[in-house]
Write a protein that holds these residues in place. Structure first.
Motif, PDB file in Angstrom:
ATOM      1  N   MET A  77       0.817  -1.209   0.000  1.00 49.42           N
ATOM      2  CA  MET A  77       0.000   0.000   0.000  1.00 49.42           C
ATOM      3  C   MET A  77       0.856   1.266   0.000  1.00 49.42           C
ATOM      4  N   MET A  78       2.111   1.137   0.424  1.00 51.91           N
ATOM      5  CA  MET A  78       3.033   2.274   0.390  1.00 51.91           C
ATOM      6  C   MET A  78       3.646   2.473  -0.999  1.00 51.91           C
ATOM      7  N   GLY A  79       3.423   1.498  -1.900  1.00 46.49           N
ATOM      8  CA  GLY A  79       3.957   1.635  -3.244  1.00 46.49           C
ATOM      9  C   GLY A  79       5.047   0.663  -3.594  1.00 46.49           C
ATOM     10  N   VAL A  80       5.389  -0.240  -2.686  1.00 44.05           N
ATOM     11  CA  VAL A  80       6.413  -1.242  -2.972  1.00 44.05           C
ATOM     12  C   VAL A  80       5.912  -2.195  -4.055  1.00 44.05           C
ATOM     13  N   ASN A  81       6.810  -2.651  -4.908  1.00 45.30           N
ATOM     14  CA  ASN A  81       6.460  -3.559  -6.001  1.00 45.30           C
ATOM     15  C   ASN A  81       6.332  -4.991  -5.479  1.00 45.30           C
ATOM     16  N   TRP A 235      -4.618 -12.845  -4.071  1.00 49.14           N
ATOM     17  CA  TRP A 235      -3.257 -12.322  -4.192  1.00 49.14           C
ATOM     18  C   TRP A 235      -3.410 -10.855  -4.543  1.00 49.14           C
ATOM     19  N   LEU A 236      -2.787 -10.015  -3.758  1.00 44.64           N
ATOM     20  CA  LEU A 236      -3.029  -8.583  -3.928  1.00 44.64           C
ATOM     21  C   LEU A 236      -1.765  -7.767  -3.703  1.00 44.64           C
ATOM     22  N   GLY A 237      -1.825  -6.546  -4.215  1.00 44.55           N
ATOM     23  CA  GLY A 237      -0.757  -5.579  -4.024  1.00 44.55           C
ATOM     24  C   GLY A 237      -1.368  -4.221  -3.772  1.00 44.55           C
ATOM     25  N   GLY A 238      -0.546  -3.197  -3.873  1.00 43.01           N
ATOM     26  CA  GLY A 238      -1.023  -1.851  -3.645  1.00 43.01           C
ATOM     27  C   GLY A 238      -1.338  -1.134  -4.944  1.00 43.01           C
ATOM     28  N   GLU A 239      -2.454  -0.427  -4.966  1.00 44.44           N
ATOM     29  CA  GLU A 239      -2.829   0.338  -6.152  1.00 44.44           C
ATOM     30  C   GLU A 239      -1.782   1.416  -6.455  1.00 44.44           C
ATOM     31  N   ALA A 240      -1.099   1.905  -5.416  1.00 40.86           N
ATOM     32  CA  ALA A 240      -0.060   2.916  -5.628  1.00 40.86           C
ATOM     33  C   ALA A 240       1.022   2.409  -6.568  1.00 40.86           C
TER      34      ALA A 240
END
Length: 322
Positions: A77-81, A235-240
């Motif tokens: 969520m902070m933008g990490v890949n 499985w999810l990541g951050g939109e940022a």
């Protein structure tokens, strides 16, 4: 490790939009190499390499190398890949209604549950999550059916009284175990083996593949096949981070991720019998209790969430019965 990942996050944000040939996405999970999760992620990495012609790569980090699940979600969520596996139970802070999909004995049909994930109801939830910074990449992943491994036999819910049972740190599983009579003890998966060894906990719930893959049966020799939760995962990541990617890359990750999800369903069906036989060969005593007793206790779970929308349980059950 956290300092390193935060530094990486800032570097990723400052770098701006990424060209396709520069895209490397880290995939973090608590499971060990050789477990079904790891096999599926290796298959996904192959699919991504093939679909992108090598321009996009998945870098795999098993065994909690990037930290506990909640930490990795926060990194994303902070933008990490980074992409990680999470259940809807971890997303209830963003939308309480999602927790219903992780309720005990909601259904024993993964196929019916996956239909919910394809419904308009869930698509609306997914869009709202994206606005809050969560980007779901895979929604058809089958983690398995969660059973109970303990140091003493558990044949009825009464046998759970006084037992400290490890759960993931999400309110759904904590309250489900409590509803059935146990004392939920949340902790990261990587801490469970030493906790069993030291007597910090008396048991753990998880699918057979995870119990076996983490070698937890070396410390707890009683397996109760209560099958209390059909565990689909996201499985999810951050939109940022995903907002920095070319839309075609995002689409490719979704499409290959769906193929990986289908592979997870194949593996889950194939691995349980093998894992069970191996655990029995290593001295694990397997009990097949009267599931109705556990289900009856577990129904109290569905009265524990006044924040849910009115009629939510009946709405989901109606969809599951269609």
């Amino acid at each position: 490790m956290k300092l390193i990942t935060l530094t990486t996050a800032l570097a990723a944000i400052l770098a701006g939009p990424l060209a396709a040939q520069e895209v490397t996405v880290r995939v973090a999970y608590e499971n060990n190499p050789g477990e079904p999760v790891d096999l599926v992620m290796n298959r996904w990495a192959e699919l991504v390499t093939e679909a992108s012609g090598g321009d996009v790569a998945l870098e795999l980090f098993p065994s909690s190398q990037l930290g506990a699940k909640q930490d990795v979600i926060e990194q994303g969520m902070m933008g990490v890949n980074v992409i990680t596996i999470a259940d809807v139970g971890f997303l209830t802070d963003y939308d309480p209604d999602l927790g219903i999909l992780f309720g005990p004995y909601l259904t024993d049909s993964p196929e019916k549950l996956f239909e919910i994930y394809e419904s308009d109801w869930f698509k609306e939830k997914e869009a709202a999550l994206r606005e809050k910074g969560i980007h779901i990449v895979i929604s058809n992943y089958l983690y398995g059916t969660r059973q109970l491994l303990t140091k003493t036999p558990v044949e009825t819910p009464d046998d759970l009284a006084g037992l400290k049972i490890r759960t993931p740190n999400n309110p759904m599983q904590i309250r489900a175990i409590e509803a059935m009579g146990g004392t939920a003890t949340p902790m990261p998966l990587g801490d469970v083996y030493p906790a069993l060894t030291q007597g910090v906990i008396d048991g753990v719930e998880n699918p057979l593949a995870v119990l076996h893959g983490q070698k937890l049966h070396e410390q707890a020799k009683h397996l109760s096949m209560i099958g209390y939760l059909t565990n689909t995962s996201l499985w999810l990541g951050g939109e940022a981070y995903f907002a920095t990617l070319d839309p075609e890359v995002v689409q490719m990750l979704h499409e290959t991720g769906h193929q990986a999800g289908l592979y997870s369903q194949e593996l889950a069906a194939e691995s349980d019998a093998q894992m069970l036989a191996d655990m029995e060969a290593q001295g694990v005593q397997v009990t097949y209790p009267d599931i109705a007793l556990f289900r009856e206790r577990a129904m109290a779970f569905y009265e524990m969430f006044p924040e849910w929308s009115d009629g939510l349980y009946d709405q989901i059950q109606a969809q599951l019965q269609d």
